[in-house]
Design a protein around this motif. Structure first.
Motif, PDB file in Angstrom:
ATOM      1  N   GLY A 294      46.041  -9.784  38.557  1.00 32.77           N
ATOM      2  CA  GLY A 294      47.086  -8.851  38.125  1.00 32.77           C
ATOM      3  C   GLY A 294      46.522  -7.628  37.431  1.00 32.77           C
ATOM      4  O   GLY A 294      46.753  -6.522  37.865  1.00 32.77           O
ATOM      5  N   THR A 295      45.735  -7.843  36.401  1.00 33.54           N
ATOM      6  CA  THR A 295      45.254  -6.703  35.620  1.00 33.54           C
ATOM      7  C   THR A 295      44.464  -5.730  36.476  1.00 33.54           C
ATOM      8  O   THR A 295      44.664  -4.536  36.446  1.00 33.54           O
ATOM      9  N   LEU A 297      44.611  -5.184  39.489  1.00 28.34           N
ATOM     10  CA  LEU A 297      45.341  -4.601  40.611  1.00 28.34           C
ATOM     11  C   LEU A 297      45.890  -3.218  40.294  1.00 28.34           C
ATOM     12  O   LEU A 297      45.965  -2.371  41.165  1.00 28.34           O
ATOM     13  N   ASN A 298      46.329  -3.025  39.046  1.00 30.29           N
ATOM     14  CA  ASN A 298      46.988  -1.741  38.750  1.00 30.29           C
ATOM     15  C   ASN A 298      46.009  -0.665  38.319  1.00 30.29           C
ATOM     16  O   ASN A 298      45.115  -0.928  37.582  1.00 30.29           O
TER      17      ASN A 298
END
Lengths: 298, 264
Positions: A294-295, A297-298
């Motif tokens: 998650g982290t 990815l952005n």
């Protein structure tokens, strides 16, 4: 197509009139055998090239070292000499006459202890330096100088301080692997987007919550970069340190083999050192991937 | 007029070394409870700075912000912000992003189960309950902004601050989201302050439009009442004379009297 342009005053045609019938298509499922075949093909593409390269290198090595009077043994001789060590890594004849498993596990235990300490201290110091401008101004020059000191240069000093081989080796691992962890953590903390800080401010997180819920997850990709460099360095340092402090451990095993002119055993040990180092790196990388899902990815 | 939120003589000066730049000058504004006010101006006129001052993320150089007659100068959930770039935390799910604020604001007043229900209630308000377990990277820009709105609403703010909330969205998504915000305002009666640079958006959504002059030393140039009845319908307003007049007025302000000059 010659579609007449609709004049703006005209009534818009009712959508029902132009709706085309929808034909439902059921997608064809690929047969299972094809899926397996594709999997095998994909694995082969990845596995075969390195195998070919390894086979070629072994062949060259064999040809070069086969001649009489060659200083290093060819692979066939290495295998013959070390067969017992390879087949029985668990023997224990007391003292330092042990199987390779015990040597590796002793080294790994030292690394585990030293590296855990440096991970904890490194992240803590990194957060401090990343968060506080004054801490950075005070500590950063010190870090920049200390981190250039080679691992083994610390060993005599730590032997003098601890008067024992075991804690000295652990200290050498600690001091070797801590710098990339500190520096990367600090960069990660400094790079936390202002947006996240604003969110935390509006929600009114207290410093402890901010640390756990914003800072650590936001900086996690950087922290894991540091941890990964750190584990590599600590594995580098342990082999060298063990050569000097003696006792059970893969480093001293190599040194001992050299002193008794067992060149084949050295080669086998190097092989194991490489494999273990590779696995350690992968373990930390894998852990990082799980934690930072998650982290990144952005 | 009862002042619910009052901006009292706000000046803002940025100092960098010896150079000082006056960004905002003499900003006075009162906002009633339940009112929807937009602040419009060219980029660089300090409207985002003004919003940050109200949110408490930046301090005014002089003057202050009063909310229900009490000065506020630090950030808090009573002035929840919907940020332009959504600012969802990428490592949390949609649900967890909203829950983060709810857990803080209602730590004492609501039980665990009530907080869970409250998060879901707010996700339902913005029609995002179906994506509660997704991460921000897995949903579209419009959906992210919906979650951002849910996160702000869930804190039960006294004033909802919208910082160009639709700026980063495509035109169709933007229209859809504007309708959603209008419906929410109608339903919940929030006090909303919105920063925008879109004239149509300002006229469609607001009760009053605050037009700012160009910086440096930006002031409030004019305040326009939008006397359109609610609920407002986008399509019907396209031909409404009041709507068109209001729009004309804002356009004149922005493009005739205070035309944007590239920073000299």
């Amino acid at each position: 197509m010659n579609m007449p342009a609709t004049k703006i005053e005209l009534e818009i045609a009712s959508p029902a009139a132009v709706a085309a019938p929808v034909v439902a298509l059921t997608p064809k499922r690929p047969p299972r055998r094809e899926a397996y075949a594709r999997m095998v093909r994909e694995t082969a593409v990845r596995v075969i090239p390195p195998l070919v390269v390894i086979a070629l290198l072994t062949l060259v090595w064999e040809l070069v070292c086969r001649r009489a009077g060659s200083a290093l043994p060819p692979p066939s001789k290495v295998f013959k000499d070390t067969k017992e060590l390879i087949l029985d890594p668990f023997f224990d004849h007391g003292g330092i006459d042990k199987g390779l498993f015990w040597h590796l596990s002793a080294s790994l235990q030292r690394v585990a202890l030293g590296y855990s300490l440096s991970a904890i201290a490194g992240i803590a110091l990194g957060v401090l330096v990343g968060q506080s401008v004054w801490a950075m101004r005070g500590l950063d020059p010190l870090f920049q100088v200390l981190r250039t000191i080679p691992p083994l240069a610390w060993l005599p000093l730590s032997l003098a301080a601890f008067r024992d081989g075991q804690p000295s080796a652990i200290f050498v691992i600690f001091i070797t692997s801590i710098w990339p962890i500190i520096i990367n953590t600090a960069v990660g903390i400094r790079n936390i987007p202002q947006d996240y800080r604003n969110v935390a401010a509006v929600v009114q997180l207290n410093p402890l919550e901010f640390f756990a819920k914003i800072m650590i997850p936001a900086a996690a990709p950087y922290i894991f970069t540091g941890l990964r460099i750190g584990i590599g360095l600590s594995w580098l340092a342990i082999v060298a340190a063990e050569m000097l402090i003696g006792g059970v451990g893969i480093g001293f095993f190599i040194w001992d083999a050299w002193n008794s002119s067992h060149i084949s055993e050295i080669i086998l040990a190097l092989f194991y050192v490489g494999i273990v180092g590779f696995v350690l790196d992968r373990v930390i990388a894998g852990l990082g991937k799980v934690v930072t899902r998650g982290t990144a990815l952005n | 007029m009862t002042a619910y939120l009052k901006l009292d003589h706000i000046d803002k000066v940025f100092t960098r070394g010896a150079a000082t730049t006056e960004v905002l000058k003499e900003i006075n504004l009162t906002i009633e409870k339940g009112e929807y006010v937009s602040i419009i101006g060219h980029s660089g006129c300090g409207k985002s700075t003004l919003l940050n001052i109200i949110a408490g993320l930046t301090n005014a150089t002089t003057g202050g912000v009063l909310l229900e007659n009490r000065e506020v100068n630090s950030p808090g959930p009573d002035r929840a912000v919907v940020f332009q770039n959504h600012s969802l935390l990428p490592w949390l799910t949609v649900y967890e992003n909203v829950r983060l604020g709810v857990d803080k604001v209602f730590a004492r007043t609501k039980s665990r189960a009530e907080r869970d229900a409250w998060v879901m209630h707010n996700l339902n308000l913005v029609q995002m309950a179906h994506a509660k377990d997704k991460r921000p990277s897995e949903i579209s820009g419009g959906m992210k902004q919906r979650v951002g709105i849910a996160r702000a609403l869930a804190m039960e703010p006294k004033v909802l601050l919208l910082d160009e909330p639709f700026g980063a969205l495509d035109a169709l998504t933007r229209a859809h989201l504007q309708d959603s915000v209008m419906a929410l305002h109608q339903k919940l009666g929030n006090t909303i302050l919105m920063i925008t640079h879109d004239v149509d958006e300002a006229v469609l959504l607001s009760d009053r439009i605050v037009m700012m002059t160009n910086g440096p030393s930006a002031r409030i140039g004019e305040v326009l009442e939008v006397p359109l009845v609610r609920p407002r319908k986008r399509l019907e307003l396209a031909t409404n004379t009041t709507y068109l007049k209001c729009r004309q007025r804002v356009l004149e302000f922005l493009y005739e009297r205070h035309r944007f000059v590239e920073a000299a």
